[in-house]
Scaffold this motif. Sequence first.
Motif, mmCIF file in Angstrom:
data_model
loop_
_atom_site.group_PDB
_atom_site.id
_atom_site.type_symbol
_atom_site.label_atom_id
_atom_site.label_comp_id
_atom_site.label_asym_id
_atom_site.label_seq_id
_atom_site.Cartn_x
_atom_site.Cartn_y
_atom_site.Cartn_z
ATOM 1 N N PHE A 309 9.650 1.500 -10.846
ATOM 2 C CA PHE A 309 9.952 1.025 -9.500
ATOM 3 C C PHE A 309 10.251 2.225 -8.618
ATOM 4 N N ASP A 310 9.827 2.128 -7.347
ATOM 5 C CA ASP A 310 10.096 3.212 -6.400
ATOM 6 C C ASP A 310 10.344 2.642 -5.012
ATOM 7 N N ASN A 311 10.685 3.531 -4.097
ATOM 8 C CA ASN A 311 11.117 3.108 -2.751
ATOM 9 C C ASN A 311 10.110 3.478 -1.679
ATOM 10 N N ARG A 312 8.836 3.474 -1.997
ATOM 11 C CA ARG A 312 7.818 3.838 -1.017
ATOM 12 C C ARG A 312 7.801 2.896 0.178
ATOM 13 N N ALA A 313 8.254 1.650 -0.024
ATOM 14 C CA ALA A 313 8.259 0.668 1.064
ATOM 15 C C ALA A 313 9.662 0.439 1.614
ATOM 16 N N GLY A 314 10.605 1.319 1.270
ATOM 17 C CA GLY A 314 11.998 1.119 1.666
ATOM 18 C C GLY A 314 12.780 0.523 0.519
ATOM 19 N N ASP A 315 12.742 -0.800 0.375
ATOM 20 C CA ASP A 315 13.335 -1.447 -0.786
ATOM 21 C C ASP A 315 12.511 -1.130 -2.042
ATOM 22 N N GLU A 316 13.188 -1.016 -3.171
ATOM 23 C CA GLU A 316 12.470 -0.731 -4.412
ATOM 24 C C GLU A 316 11.522 -1.884 -4.776
ATOM 25 N N GLN A 317 10.343 -1.507 -5.241
ATOM 26 C CA GLN A 317 9.344 -2.475 -5.695
ATOM 27 C C GLN A 317 8.730 -1.980 -7.000
ATOM 28 N N ILE A 318 8.233 -2.916 -7.806
ATOM 29 C CA ILE A 318 7.610 -2.569 -9.079
ATOM 30 C C ILE A 318 6.187 -2.057 -8.812
ATOM 31 N N ILE A 319 5.842 -0.960 -9.475
ATOM 32 C CA ILE A 319 4.534 -0.327 -9.324
ATOM 33 C C ILE A 319 3.829 -0.328 -10.680
ATOM 34 N N ALA A 320 2.538 -0.605 -10.674
ATOM 35 C CA ALA A 320 1.701 -0.500 -11.869
ATOM 36 C C ALA A 320 0.698 0.620 -11.658
ATOM 37 N N ALA A 321 0.451 1.410 -12.712
ATOM 38 C CA ALA A 321 -0.499 2.518 -12.633
ATOM 39 C C ALA A 321 -1.422 2.487 -13.842
ATOM 40 N N TRP A 322 -2.646 2.957 -13.647
ATOM 41 C CA TRP A 322 -3.634 3.033 -14.718
ATOM 42 C C TRP A 322 -4.528 4.220 -14.394
ATOM 43 N N LYS A 323 -5.295 4.648 -15.378
ATOM 44 C CA LYS A 323 -6.095 5.845 -15.209
ATOM 45 C C LYS A 323 -7.554 5.485 -14.978
#
Length: 523
Positions: A309-323
């Motif tokens: 989770f990170d704060n790129r949108a202000g409030d923390e949100q869950i992020i998924a990443a893949w290659k």
Amino acid sequence: MPSGGKFPQAETGGGIIAVVWQELALTRQTESEVSGNASLSLMVKTADGPWKTVSNVAGPYPFVGKEASIYSLAVNDQGHILLAVSSSDREIQIIKSTDGGNVFNIVSVITSDYTVISPKVFYRDGGGYLLFVTRQSMGEGTGDALSTYYSVSEDGTAWSPLALLVNDPGKQLNFLPYHASHNGREFVVFQVLETGERPSYQLYLKVSSDRGRTWGPLIWLSGFNEEQIGAESTPVLYDNQRPFIAPVNGKLAVTWERRFMAGAPQVYYMEVDDSGKILGDPERVSQGVRSCRYPQIAVADGVTYLFWFDNRAGDEQIIAAWKEGIFWQDNYLSRMAGVSIFQKPVVLDNRLQVVWENQRAGVSRIIFLAPDRTAPAPFAVPLDFAAGRRVKQDRFSVTWNLPRDSSGIAGFAYSMDRDPGGLPPRQIMVPSLNNRAAAFTINEDGYWYFHLAAQDYAGNWSDTSGLSIFRDTTPPGPVTIAEPEMDDNGFLLSNSITINWEKPEEDDPIGGYSYDLQFLGER
């Protein structure tokens, strides 16, 4: 899932998914601390079955201070559910269910002469469990330090005495262990607070060849240099925290938070072999200056996913990443109001599913995201022609909407051909953030078909939608005019006559006729 839950954990095993969360009934609250009673509740289901909720499976446990997680969850390959709970400052309760979560019993109590907190229990491949706790190590030549201790059990009931995991001088301040089984060995990764000119958190790995009874020497995972602002920086300038380890495609993968000096923590990833040797170069996965926390790994359909989770949108949100190729791609997983944190991905029957905590308007709730197996079809709209009608132009333009999808739409593919049942290629041609439009030149009369499909971020392709186009640039043939009635002298029988004609011999539909009556003068 029910409101009021915090610190969710989820595990799979024996064909079930178990989700556990913590609830706190407050008795007192100030700006600095809370007090009350903590309890644990659970939901459990099979891959395709309904959820079953069991409230208050453990507790209540008196709680004072800053609210934190007091438990850990493991599920074995028979579907037995095991909870390790900090029931008091010097006691860990082991609570077990062997009937899919209907009934829980306290099967063991592990006590200590010193403070013991933060239990983390793991199921070993092939059977048995490992328990790690953080415990005061005062009186053992280490000073008043908090260190990781471990215990081993074959059945979850009988546990070996707590043993110190790290005996190396200067490494006693160690925390947050995470375990994985792989190729008959046990692995545990953890962070160590190293003192010196600049105290920093460093990551270490230990390997066991006897199912966790004893552990090998420390392996330093975060001891690599990096380039920062054009200069190479040494490992002590970085803090490394919250490691996670998991088997990935025949190897072991480690992800963690890594922060340069006072900067924002970023997500890193590396792979190691069975001896703990680092394979290749560690990778920074997240980019920018956002604060990225709590990274975890899951593998489904042969694809390695990272979640944080990170704060790129202000409030923390869950992020998924893949290659994709050599580059990591990421996108939002939790598209919802409020703060979303503490995600836990699980895989059952090769279906990736994620649970997390969402906080909004002072209320916490547990969110469960099931596999997304479908994507909605987009709706195509003609811009400069009427769909299905004959038109005499050569150039055609089409646009379309952005469908709503729980995983988000990644992009679109389209094609134009003469096959009414045709399909567009299964590759993204127009990313969802681009202008959603296409234009074509058609040089041959007849029916043509525009085919359109969408792909979401879960990899699902929608059904194909589209439009029909009829290009008609050839005029119809001449009509056949019926001769009007005339007398023997060739004159019309009346000043008022009806002129009839037959349509052209072709079967093409006629839109209408025009005529012109010309006066030719007297003979």
